[in-house]
Scaffold this motif. Structure first.
Motif, PDB file in Angstrom:
ATOM      1  N   UNK A 606       0.089  -8.611  10.254  1.00 37.96           N
ATOM      2  CA  UNK A 606       0.582  -9.696  11.824  1.00 37.96           C
ATOM      3  C   UNK A 606       2.668  -9.317  10.982  1.00 37.96           C
ATOM      4  N   UNK A 607       2.395  -8.928   9.932  1.00 42.62           N
ATOM      5  CA  UNK A 607       3.485  -8.964   8.913  1.00 42.62           C
ATOM      6  C   UNK A 607       4.740  -8.694   9.844  1.00 42.62           C
ATOM      7  N   UNK A 617      13.633 -13.355   3.487  1.00 43.33           N
ATOM      8  CA  UNK A 617      14.041 -13.395   2.424  1.00 43.33           C
ATOM      9  C   UNK A 617      13.342 -12.050   1.511  1.00 43.33           C
ATOM     10  N   UNK A 618      12.544 -12.695   1.002  1.00 45.44           N
ATOM     11  CA  UNK A 618      12.018 -11.279   0.886  1.00 45.44           C
ATOM     12  C   UNK A 618      10.384 -10.867   1.099  1.00 45.44           C
ATOM     13  N   UNK A 619       9.800  -9.953   0.481  1.00 49.54           N
ATOM     14  CA  UNK A 619       8.007  -9.668   0.458  1.00 49.54           C
ATOM     15  C   UNK A 619       7.837 -10.021  -0.689  1.00 49.54           C
ATOM     16  N   UNK A 620       6.922 -10.777  -1.163  1.00 49.23           N
ATOM     17  CA  UNK A 620       5.508 -10.730  -1.750  1.00 49.23           C
ATOM     18  C   UNK A 620       3.808  -9.711  -2.077  1.00 49.23           C
ATOM     19  N   UNK A 621       4.171  -9.280  -2.911  1.00 56.96           N
ATOM     20  CA  UNK A 621       2.234  -8.470  -2.816  1.00 56.96           C
ATOM     21  C   UNK A 621       1.899  -8.887  -4.384  1.00 56.96           C
ATOM     22  N   UNK A 628      -4.105   2.667   1.180  1.00 54.91           N
ATOM     23  CA  UNK A 628      -2.492   3.123   0.736  1.00 54.91           C
ATOM     24  C   UNK A 628      -1.341   2.982   2.209  1.00 54.91           C
ATOM     25  N   UNK A 629      -2.538   2.750   3.204  1.00 57.33           N
ATOM     26  CA  UNK A 629      -1.969   3.452   4.366  1.00 57.33           C
ATOM     27  C   UNK A 629      -1.468   1.678   5.175  1.00 57.33           C
ATOM     28  N   UNK A 630      -2.282   0.746   4.582  1.00 56.50           N
ATOM     29  CA  UNK A 630      -1.722  -0.510   4.271  1.00 56.50           C
ATOM     30  C   UNK A 630      -0.401  -0.502   3.435  1.00 56.50           C
ATOM     31  N   UNK A 631      -0.517  -0.356   2.326  1.00 60.40           N
ATOM     32  CA  UNK A 631       0.819  -0.639   1.481  1.00 60.40           C
ATOM     33  C   UNK A 631       1.572   0.333   1.974  1.00 60.40           C
ATOM     34  N   UNK A 635       5.110  -1.770   2.992  1.00 57.04           N
ATOM     35  CA  UNK A 635       6.319  -0.976   2.421  1.00 57.04           C
ATOM     36  C   UNK A 635       7.323  -0.727   3.058  1.00 57.04           C
ATOM     37  N   UNK A 636       7.532   0.187   4.317  1.00 54.84           N
ATOM     38  CA  UNK A 636       8.230   0.670   5.442  1.00 54.84           C
ATOM     39  C   UNK A 636       8.862  -0.734   5.843  1.00 54.84           C
ATOM     40  N   UNK A 637       7.984  -1.735   6.132  1.00 51.75           N
ATOM     41  CA  UNK A 637       7.971  -3.248   7.141  1.00 51.75           C
ATOM     42  C   UNK A 637       9.244  -4.107   6.437  1.00 51.75           C
ATOM     43  N   UNK A 638       9.339  -3.571   5.253  1.00 46.86           N
ATOM     44  CA  UNK A 638      10.268  -3.943   4.162  1.00 46.86           C
ATOM     45  C   UNK A 638      11.948  -4.179   4.204  1.00 46.86           C
ATOM     46  N   UNK A 639      11.196  -2.345   4.316  1.00 50.35           N
ATOM     47  CA  UNK A 639      12.812  -1.680   3.663  1.00 50.35           C
ATOM     48  C   UNK A 639      13.834  -1.555   5.171  1.00 50.35           C
ATOM     49  N   UNK A 640      12.446  -1.466   6.554  1.00 51.42           N
ATOM     50  CA  UNK A 640      13.101  -1.062   7.516  1.00 51.42           C
ATOM     51  C   UNK A 640      13.996  -2.436   7.852  1.00 51.42           C
ATOM     52  N   UNK A 641      13.585  -3.707   7.082  1.00 51.20           N
ATOM     53  CA  UNK A 641      14.467  -5.315   7.443  1.00 51.20           C
ATOM     54  C   UNK A 641      15.010  -5.169   6.329  1.00 51.20           C
ATOM     55  N   UNK A 642      15.935  -4.401   5.409  1.00 51.80           N
ATOM     56  CA  UNK A 642      16.760  -4.202   4.151  1.00 51.80           C
ATOM     57  C   UNK A 642      15.841  -6.388   3.476  1.00 51.80           C
TER      58      UNK A 642
END
Length: 801
Positions: A606-607, A617-621, A628-631, A635-642
């Motif tokens: 649900x990210x 503000x940030x995404x932490x893992x 790997x598909x989830x990672x 990563x793509x969701x965080x990059x898409x929103x900067x």
């Protein structure tokens, strides 16, 4: 009305209907004694056995006082069976239960140590479907392997006592094991569930350290099952996965969607091979033998060989063994020229099987199988006869009576054990019934023919294909009916209440007064329970500091800061909608950080909803990078929103106004590999202690035995007022870990009607015995932790719409 005289063999216990009840008291004695012994203490089994002997002596004494030839002679056979069963119950059965309850491995399991175990595989490995795991047929990540223990070594000390253990092991290396194989493996010990003979659970993380050959007949049976899977592949994906389940109970390729639809439609018994399958197979063999002019005894002997072969092919499931023993008793009676009632066969099956394997007494499948058979024997014939007398064709009458009788007989058990009742089950099974027998016969013929003529077996499968497709269509449409599954109070009281409703329904068929009583009962239920569901407190509650969102089978926790509209989110559930709705209800506009405990889909799915109309503000893992598909998706969701993507490790501290997070674990960094099983990924979960305005909240992700043991060994301060229970309340939590938290409130984030057995009754008992107030999102909806003066409290919103 048939007059009962003293010359009849069953006297008062043989009713005008022709049913012979003489074995029923013995069956009740054996089953009750085993249940009480397993659920309470082995002494209860001894007491039941002695009471059975006392009852037998009383019957014999009463018989001697009334020696008249006209006196019914049912007492002597009933007394005889009670004496035999009473002696066996008070001696052999009680000894087996006591041996299991006092097994030395139980103490080691409570401490959660490592063990090297050796034993013999007792049953075929059973699949464990895991939420958030992709890339495996049916979503399976692990298997449960029942093993008869021969030796265990714990901390270098051998434990040589026999007993049954369960191995929870990786799918790939363990799913191909067969009953009769000797195996050796090492893993972490965990306590077994209460009410069973299993002395411990071993959580295995690798392949077997050694394994012996399987018996030849088991290898033949497995090759036939493999042939069935192969020839079934000529059908589309869903029928191809369903057909092996219908024929031999092999659900390894069954899509999870189809499995859930069959469960909701009340048709899951079709993929759990039981008495109906054996009746179809043996009936077909008997008819064929009689058509070839074989005598009754010869035909029964041939059917007996087919029965044995089919049981071996399917495997030693409790329902299969129950049906097999009952079928064998019936065939033996036919060979001896006696056409007795099915009730003695059922009673004999219960006695023999529970004495042979006492663990069956507490299994839902065995109870449902016995209840369904009893319903078909006692209820279906008179109902079909009554309808036939009212000019309903006999075939139609039987088709209507059978599913209704089976539904009423099993509904109380399902309601009490599963906490739900399927309202479409009877209709769905009525629509499915016409194709079950043809599909079963064609499938069995395909199994037999496949090794000899592969093309012919594929042709039979294609002929069965439309019938399999019809079953899927019926289940899908039935499951999609609004309100198809009705929630019901779980446990003994829920089961007894459902039993009362079922009894009223049975009586209402014949008596007008019972119909009035049923109407009054339903009215009372509406008056009492509907207002409770309608009247709910305002939301969000003032002063909330943490909320466990009802996100289904997953985790989603919101931690408030002292700034209105701002909160930290820990995990996001399996789907965007539930978490997004929860954040909207809480009026969250800004999320300084999203913390993802680990990368299973039920925690990261649900990210995207957190970013909807909100500032992040940030995404932490944590340290894990698998699956790997989830990672890649995170990563793509965080990059898409900067927004930055951060890695947290033990010792990190994060602060916001009114909120502080201390990262306690994981205490190690696992290897990042696509071969990581679900346990490895779970044990890499971030463990975070949140310091809130209402007290400390320990968030544990899905940590299991190994990670919990690491935290305990490191002396980590786990104390917290509120505990988000690990892994949705699964049973793989160490009691010392839960005890070290000393939680006053335990939050279990879990999905309603999940297939994983979450939350575990063992974990629930451990938490409540430690003084914690336990609340669950599947029953309470969103749950908020609030400051209540100088104390803390919880507010339940109710199930999310």
């Amino acid at each position: 009305m048939t007059r009962l005289t003293g010359t009849e063999p069953c006297g008062e216990l043989r009713r005008a209907s022709g049913h012979d009840f003489r074995l029923v008291p013995a069956a009740i004695l054996v089953w009750t004694a085993t249940l009480l012994g397993l659920l309470w203490h082995w002494v209860a089994t001894v007491v039941c056995g002695v009471l059975g002997l006392v009852a037998a002596c009383a019957l014999i004494r009463r018989r001697r006082r009334r020696p008249s030839t006209r006196d019914p002679d049912w007492r002597l056979p009933v007394a005889g069976t009670l004496i035999v069963c009473g002696v066996l119950v008070a001696s052999a059965l009680a000894f087996r239960i006591a041996q299991a309850q006092q097994h030395p491995l139980r103490e080691h399991a409570q401490r959660g140590g490592e063990a090297l175990v050796s034993g013999t595989v007792a049953e075929r490995p059973r699949l464990v479907r895991a939420a958030g795991y992709a890339g495996r047929p049916g979503g399976a990540q692990s298997v449960v392997v029942p093993v008869d223990l021969t030796e265990a070594v714990v901390g270098g000390i051998p434990v040589r006592s026999a007993g049954r253990i369960l191995l929870i092991a990786p799918f790939e290396e363990w799913s191909r094991l067969l009953p009769g194989q000797d195996v050796t493996a090492s893993g972490g010990l965990a306590p077994s569930r209460g009410g069973e003979l299993t002395v411990a659970v071993t959580y295995v993380r690798g392949p077997p350290e050694s394994k012996g050959p399987a018996p030849g007949w088991q290898r033949v049976a497995e090759s036939l099952r493999a042939e069935l899977r192969t020839v079934s592949s000529v059908l589309p994906a869903e029928p191809a996965g369903l057909l092996p389940g219908l024929i031999v109970g092999d659900t390894s390729g069954l899509p999870e969607r189809v499995e859930e639809e069959f469960l909701d439609a009340g048709m899951s018994h079709l993929v759990a091979v039981s008495g109906s399958n054996l009746a179809i197979v043996c009936g077909a063999v008997l008819l064929t033998a009689r058509a070839l002019r074989c005598g009754p005894r010869t035909a029964a002997a041939i059917a007996g060989v087919a029965l044995i072969g089919f049981v071996v092919l399917v495997g030693y499931e409790p329902s299969v063994l129950r049906a097999g023993v009952m079928g064998a008793v019936g065939l033996l009676a036919l060979m001896l020229g006696r056409r007795g009632s099915a009730l003695p066969a059922l009673g004999a099956a219960v006695c023999v099987l529970v004495l042979y394997d006492p663990a069956m007494a507490t299994t839902m499948g065995f109870a449902l199988s016995v209840a369904a058979t009893a319903g078909l024997v006692l209820l279906a014939p008179p109902w079909s006869d009554a309808m036939h007398r009212r000019k309903v064709p006999i075939g139609v009458a039987q088709a209507l009576a059978v599913p209704v009788a089976a539904f009423l007989a099993t509904a109380p058990l399902i309601a009490g054990m599963a906490g739900e009742v399927s309202l479409v089950s009877a209709v769905a099974n009525l629509l499915a019934a016409p194709v079950v027998a043809p599909v079963t016969v064609l499938g069995v013929l395909a199994v037999v023919l496949a090794p000899l003529w592969h093309g012919g077996a594929e042709l039979l499968v294609q002929v069965a294909g439309p019938g399999v497709g019809w079953l899927i269509l019926v289940a899908r449409e039935a499951a999609s009916v609004p309100g198809a599954v009705m929630p019901w109070p779980a446990g003994w009281w829920g089961g007894l209440f459902a039993l009362g409703i079922a009894a009223l329904l049975v009586l209402a068929i014949r008596f007008r007064a019972a119909r009035m009583g049923l109407a009054l009962t339903l009215t009372g239920v509406l008056i009492v329970f509907v207002p409770v569901q309608v009247v709910t407190p305002g939301w969000p509650p003032p002063g909330w500091t943490a909320v466990a969102c009802d996100v289904g089978q997953g985790d989603g926790v919101v931690l408030a800061t002292s700034q209105p509209g701002r909160a930290v989110v820990v995990d996001t559930g399996p789907d965007p909608a539930p978490l997004g709705d929860c954040l909207d209800r809480l009026d969250i506009e800004r999320v300084p950080m999203v913390v993802l405990s680990h990368l299973h889909a039920d925690h990261v799915g649900g990210l995207s909803s957190v970013f909807d109309a909100r500032s992040v503000g940030a995404v932490a893992v944590g340290p894990g990078r698998t699956p790997s598909w989830a990672w890649r998706r995170v990563a793509a969701e965080a990059a898409r929103h900067g927004v930055p993507l951060l890695e947290l490790k033990a010792g990190d501290r994060l602060t916001w106004p009114g909120l502080r997070l201390d990262v306690l674990g994981p205490r190690y960094s696992p290897a990042s590999s696509e071969d990581d099983d679900g346990s490895t990924i779970n044990n890499a979960s971030l463990v975070v202690k949140a310091h809130t305005g209402a007290g400390r909240v320990l968030l544990t992700g899905d940590v299991e035995l190994l990670a919990q043991g690491d935290l305990l060994d490191a002396g980590t301060d786990l104390r917290a007022e509120v505990l988000k229970v690990p892994h949705h309340g699964s049973r793989y939590s160490l009691p010392p870990f839960l005890g070290a938290v000393r939680a006053r409130i335990a939050l279990i984030s879990v999905g309603a009607d999940n297939n994983y057995g979450h939350p575990s009754p063992v974990t629930m008992r451990t938490l409540t015995s430690g003084g914690a107030l336990v609340t669950r999102t599947d029953t309470a909806g969103d749950v908020a932790v609030v400051k209540d003066g100088h104390d803390i409290a919880i507010v339940r919103r109710g199930r999310s719409p």
